[in-house]
Design an enzyme around this catalytic site. Structure first.
Site, PDB file in Angstrom:
ATOM      1  N   ARG A  66     -11.706   2.073  -8.630  1.00 40.49           N
ATOM      2  CA  ARG A  66     -10.814   3.200  -8.949  1.00 40.49           C
ATOM      3  C   ARG A  66     -11.157   3.748 -10.341  1.00 40.49           C
ATOM      4  O   ARG A  66     -11.915   3.139 -11.077  1.00 40.49           O
ATOM      5  CB  ARG A  66      -9.364   2.725  -8.900  1.00 40.49           C
ATOM      6  CG  ARG A  66      -9.006   2.304  -7.503  1.00 40.49           C
ATOM      7  CD  ARG A  66      -7.560   1.937  -7.344  1.00 40.49           C
ATOM      8  NE  ARG A  66      -7.331   1.664  -5.933  1.00 40.49           N
ATOM      9  CZ  ARG A  66      -6.197   1.863  -5.301  1.00 40.49           C
ATOM     10  NH1 ARG A  66      -5.157   2.318  -5.937  1.00 40.49           N
ATOM     11  NH2 ARG A  66      -6.085   1.592  -4.012  1.00 40.49           N
ATOM     12  N   GLU A  98     -12.006  -5.118  -4.887  1.00 39.24           N
ATOM     13  CA  GLU A  98     -12.566  -3.776  -4.669  1.00 39.24           C
ATOM     14  C   GLU A  98     -11.854  -2.707  -5.519  1.00 39.24           C
ATOM     15  O   GLU A  98     -12.359  -1.597  -5.678  1.00 39.24           O
ATOM     16  CB  GLU A  98     -12.451  -3.386  -3.186  1.00 39.24           C
ATOM     17  CG  GLU A  98     -13.381  -4.149  -2.248  1.00 39.24           C
ATOM     18  CD  GLU A  98     -12.939  -5.596  -2.017  1.00 39.24           C
ATOM     19  OE1 GLU A  98     -11.716  -5.866  -1.988  1.00 39.24           O
ATOM     20  OE2 GLU A  98     -13.822  -6.475  -1.896  1.00 39.24           O
ATOM     21  N   ASN A  99     -10.670  -3.040  -6.051  1.00 34.84           N
ATOM     22  CA  ASN A  99      -9.895  -2.022  -6.783  1.00 34.84           C
ATOM     23  C   ASN A  99     -10.540  -1.598  -8.113  1.00 34.84           C
ATOM     24  O   ASN A  99     -10.142  -0.587  -8.708  1.00 34.84           O
ATOM     25  CB  ASN A  99      -8.463  -2.511  -7.053  1.00 34.84           C
ATOM     26  CG  ASN A  99      -7.571  -2.446  -5.836  1.00 34.84           C
ATOM     27  OD1 ASN A  99      -6.598  -3.184  -5.710  1.00 34.84           O
ATOM     28  ND2 ASN A  99      -7.884  -1.547  -4.886  1.00 34.84           N
ATOM     29  N   TRP A 100     -11.567  -2.333  -8.575  1.00 32.02           N
ATOM     30  CA  TRP A 100     -12.267  -1.921  -9.806  1.00 32.02           C
ATOM     31  C   TRP A 100     -12.971  -0.586  -9.601  1.00 32.02           C
ATOM     32  O   TRP A 100     -13.349   0.068 -10.566  1.00 32.02           O
ATOM     33  CB  TRP A 100     -13.303  -2.987 -10.210  1.00 32.02           C
ATOM     34  CG  TRP A 100     -12.713  -4.320 -10.533  1.00 32.02           C
ATOM     35  CD1 TRP A 100     -12.718  -5.428  -9.750  1.00 32.02           C
ATOM     36  CD2 TRP A 100     -12.019  -4.700 -11.744  1.00 32.02           C
ATOM     37  NE1 TRP A 100     -12.069  -6.475 -10.375  1.00 32.02           N
ATOM     38  CE2 TRP A 100     -11.638  -6.046 -11.609  1.00 32.02           C
ATOM     39  CE3 TRP A 100     -11.681  -4.023 -12.926  1.00 32.02           C
ATOM     40  CZ2 TRP A 100     -10.941  -6.748 -12.593  1.00 32.02           C
ATOM     41  CZ3 TRP A 100     -10.988  -4.714 -13.902  1.00 32.02           C
ATOM     42  CH2 TRP A 100     -10.625  -6.059 -13.744  1.00 32.02           C
ATOM     43  N   SER A 118      -7.170  -5.891  -5.848  1.00 30.07           N
ATOM     44  CA  SER A 118      -8.237  -6.519  -5.074  1.00 30.07           C
ATOM     45  C   SER A 118      -9.560  -6.482  -5.832  1.00 30.07           C
ATOM     46  O   SER A 118      -9.720  -5.712  -6.789  1.00 30.07           O
ATOM     47  CB  SER A 118      -8.396  -5.805  -3.727  1.00 30.07           C
ATOM     48  OG  SER A 118      -9.104  -4.600  -3.912  1.00 30.07           O
ATOM     49  N   ARG A 165      -0.675   8.978 -10.012  1.00 28.41           N
ATOM     50  CA  ARG A 165      -0.683   7.753  -9.201  1.00 28.41           C
ATOM     51  C   ARG A 165       0.046   6.589  -9.884  1.00 28.41           C
ATOM     52  O   ARG A 165       0.720   5.792  -9.233  1.00 28.41           O
ATOM     53  CB  ARG A 165      -2.125   7.353  -8.893  1.00 28.41           C
ATOM     54  CG  ARG A 165      -2.865   8.353  -8.017  1.00 28.41           C
ATOM     55  CD  ARG A 165      -4.312   7.933  -7.812  1.00 28.41           C
ATOM     56  NE  ARG A 165      -4.386   6.615  -7.212  1.00 28.41           N
ATOM     57  CZ  ARG A 165      -4.217   6.357  -5.909  1.00 28.41           C
ATOM     58  NH1 ARG A 165      -4.007   7.347  -5.076  1.00 28.41           N
ATOM     59  NH2 ARG A 165      -4.293   5.130  -5.448  1.00 28.41           N
ATOM     60  N   ASP A 187       0.840  -1.204   0.000  1.00 29.22           N
ATOM     61  CA  ASP A 187       0.000   0.000   0.000  1.00 29.22           C
ATOM     62  C   ASP A 187       0.876   1.256   0.000  1.00 29.22           C
ATOM     63  O   ASP A 187       1.998   1.228   0.515  1.00 29.22           O
ATOM     64  CB  ASP A 187      -0.900  -0.026   1.253  1.00 29.22           C
ATOM     65  CG  ASP A 187      -2.067   0.936   1.128  1.00 29.22           C
ATOM     66  OD1 ASP A 187      -2.289   1.483   0.033  1.00 29.22           O
ATOM     67  OD2 ASP A 187      -2.757   1.147   2.145  1.00 29.22           O
ATOM     68  N   GLY A 188       0.334   2.318  -0.545  1.00 30.88           N
ATOM     69  CA  GLY A 188       1.007   3.619  -0.460  1.00 30.88           C
ATOM     70  C   GLY A 188       1.608   4.127  -1.757  1.00 30.88           C
ATOM     71  O   GLY A 188       2.263   5.171  -1.767  1.00 30.88           O
ATOM     72  N   ASN A 189       1.379   3.418  -2.863  1.00 27.88           N
ATOM     73  CA  ASN A 189       1.940   3.872  -4.148  1.00 27.88           C
ATOM     74  C   ASN A 189       1.399   5.245  -4.535  1.00 27.88           C
ATOM     75  O   ASN A 189       2.133   6.101  -5.009  1.00 27.88           O
ATOM     76  CB  ASN A 189       1.573   2.895  -5.275  1.00 27.88           C
ATOM     77  CG  ASN A 189       2.182   1.528  -5.084  1.00 27.88           C
ATOM     78  OD1 ASN A 189       3.077   1.356  -4.278  1.00 27.88           O
ATOM     79  ND2 ASN A 189       1.687   0.551  -5.835  1.00 27.88           N
ATOM     80  N   TRP A 247       2.878   8.023  -2.394  1.00 28.18           N
ATOM     81  CA  TRP A 247       4.290   8.195  -2.745  1.00 28.18           C
ATOM     82  C   TRP A 247       4.412   9.078  -3.991  1.00 28.18           C
ATOM     83  O   TRP A 247       5.244   9.981  -4.042  1.00 28.18           O
ATOM     84  CB  TRP A 247       4.906   6.810  -2.987  1.00 28.18           C
ATOM     85  CG  TRP A 247       6.379   6.781  -3.207  1.00 28.18           C
ATOM     86  CD1 TRP A 247       7.346   6.668  -2.246  1.00 28.18           C
ATOM     87  CD2 TRP A 247       7.064   6.844  -4.471  1.00 28.18           C
ATOM     88  NE1 TRP A 247       8.593   6.649  -2.828  1.00 28.18           N
ATOM     89  CE2 TRP A 247       8.444   6.753  -4.193  1.00 28.18           C
ATOM     90  CE3 TRP A 247       6.645   6.955  -5.797  1.00 28.18           C
ATOM     91  CZ2 TRP A 247       9.405   6.773  -5.197  1.00 28.18           C
ATOM     92  CZ3 TRP A 247       7.605   6.984  -6.791  1.00 28.18           C
ATOM     93  CH2 TRP A 247       8.973   6.887  -6.496  1.00 28.18           C
TER      94      TRP A 247
HETATM   95  C1  FPP Z   1      -1.968   0.188  -3.260  1.00 23.27           C
HETATM   96  O1  FPP Z   1      -1.467   1.507  -3.222  1.00 23.27           O
HETATM   97  C2  FPP Z   1      -1.424  -0.508  -4.392  1.00 23.27           C
HETATM   98  C3  FPP Z   1      -2.143  -1.131  -5.378  1.00 23.27           C
HETATM   99  C4  FPP Z   1      -3.588  -1.166  -5.434  1.00 23.27           C
HETATM  100  C5  FPP Z   1      -1.465  -1.772  -6.492  1.00 23.27           C
HETATM  101  C6  FPP Z   1      -0.308  -2.661  -6.137  1.00 23.27           C
HETATM  102  C7  FPP Z   1       0.436  -2.813  -7.348  1.00 23.27           C
HETATM  103  C8  FPP Z   1       1.766  -2.722  -7.486  1.00 23.27           C
HETATM  104  C9  FPP Z   1       2.729  -2.559  -6.397  1.00 23.27           C
HETATM  105  C10 FPP Z   1       2.241  -2.741  -8.856  1.00 23.27           C
HETATM  106  C11 FPP Z   1       3.016  -3.873  -9.274  1.00 23.27           C
HETATM  107  C12 FPP Z   1       2.610  -5.233  -8.973  1.00 23.27           C
HETATM  108  C13 FPP Z   1       3.031  -6.251  -9.737  1.00 23.27           C
HETATM  109  C14 FPP Z   1       2.709  -7.632  -9.390  1.00 23.27           C
HETATM  110  C15 FPP Z   1       3.832  -5.990 -10.943  1.00 23.27           C
HETATM  111  P1  FPP Z   1      -2.502   2.696  -3.319  1.00 23.27           P
HETATM  112  O2  FPP Z   1      -2.631   3.077  -4.750  1.00 23.27           O
HETATM  113  O3  FPP Z   1      -3.788   2.310  -2.684  1.00 23.27           O
HETATM  114  O4  FPP Z   1      -1.784   3.809  -2.525  1.00 23.27           O
HETATM  115  P2  FPP Z   1      -2.476   4.980  -1.688  1.00 23.27           P
HETATM  116  O5  FPP Z   1      -3.182   4.315  -0.532  1.00 23.27           O
HETATM  117  O6  FPP Z   1      -1.320   5.822  -1.264  1.00 23.27           O
HETATM  118  O7  FPP Z   1      -3.401   5.689  -2.626  1.00 23.27           O
END
Ligand code: FPP
Length: 253
Positions: free
Chosen positions: A81, A77-79, A75, A43, A30-32, A35
């Site tokens: 987004r 639930e990620n749909w 996940s 994002r 989490d946290g991409n 970041w």
């Molecule tokens: C959560 O961060 C991250 C995700 C929903 C995606 C995870 C995917 C990767 C790390 C990409 C690569 C994976 C592979 C297998 C190549 P967030 O976007 O919810 O961060 P936030 O809470 O700061 O918004």
């Protein structure tokens, strides 16, 4: 496989020497988004940085004694987004598979995918199948990628398959127990996770490996996923080795 850099990761950790380390680590990456936001970037920039970390963390596993690594990539639930973020993530998964397949095979990584494939594009499913097939004889690290995965959805799908087998006379309902359900889960070939890590400061499990993590240790850390280095990983593995897991029992005298 490249050795991770940094003093912690270079030395053999105490957990490896004593055999007290986690055999199976599961990570909620989490946290991409935050970041990227901190850098004034979109994002997806954060997701790309996160994907680079995946490679490093997989490579760090053997020296830390971790045999199984399971990562939450997308996940059920990620749909929810935005369409552009979802499309960007799907395209990132394709690029990751295309660019990493050869190295994963060469480096002894067996790749598996868990989750419901039905909603994924056919061409992506084909790439996932091919990567699983290509790496099926590898045993050095077992990397499981959870894609369109939700713990409740997994249990519901398993229950449906079990009910069908009962109806078809292949399974006796009276014999169904915990082990039976375990055999119907996407994770049937994996041991339960010993340690679940979530990055970015959120203390929740977000529907990840609900059944399998019944006795897992949890580590919630502030580090955002793109900053999760092999050194941070090594520190958490060391910390785990000092924990006292009792599985509901009492400590041996
Ligand atoms: C959560 O961060 C991250 C995700 C929903 C995606 C995870 C995917 C990767 C790390 C990409 C690569 C994976 C592979 C297998 C190549 P967030 O976007 O919810 O961060 P936030 O809470 O700061 O918004």
């Amino acid at each position: 496989m490249n050795k991770p850099t940094g003093s912690n990761a270079d030395a053999t950790p105490a957990s490896v020497a004593t055999g007290n380390g986690p055999r199976h680590v599961a990570i909620i990456m989490d946290g991409n988004g935050r970041w990227a936001q901190q850098r004034g970037r979109p994002r997806l920039f954060g997701h790309h940085a996160g994907a680079k970390r995946v490679r490093e963390i997989v490579e760090a596993c053997p020296s830390l004694g971790v045999e199984y690594l399971t990562i939450f990539a997308f996940s059920t639930e990620n749909w929810k987004r935005t369409q552009s973020e979802v499309a960007g993530l799907m395209s990132l998964f394709r690029r990751y598979i295309t660019s990493q397949a050869r190295d994963l095979k060469k480096n002894g990584v067996r790749v598996r995918f868990i989750g419901d494939r039905v909603r994924l594009e056919k061409s992506l499913i084909k790439m996932m199948d091919d990567l699983e097939e290509m790496t099926r004889d590898n045993t050095r690290v077992h990397l499981t990628v959870a894609l369109n995965y939700g713990g409740r959805d997994e249990v519901a799908r398993a229950t449906k398959r079990m009910a069908r087998d009962v109806a078809a006379g292949k399974l006796d309902a009276e014999t169904v127990d915990e082990q039976t359900l375990t055999r119907y889960l996407d994770t049937r070939l994996l041991p339960d996770p010993d340690l679940v890590i979530r990055t970015s400061g959120e203390a929740r499990i977000s529907n990840f490996l609900l059944w399998q993590s019944a006795y897992a240790e949890y580590e919630f850390i502030e580090t955002l996923w793109p900053d999760f280095s092999p050194e941070v990983f090594a520190g958490i593995v060391q910390n785990y080795a000092g924990r006292d897991r009792r599985y509901g029992g009492v400590k041996n005298a």
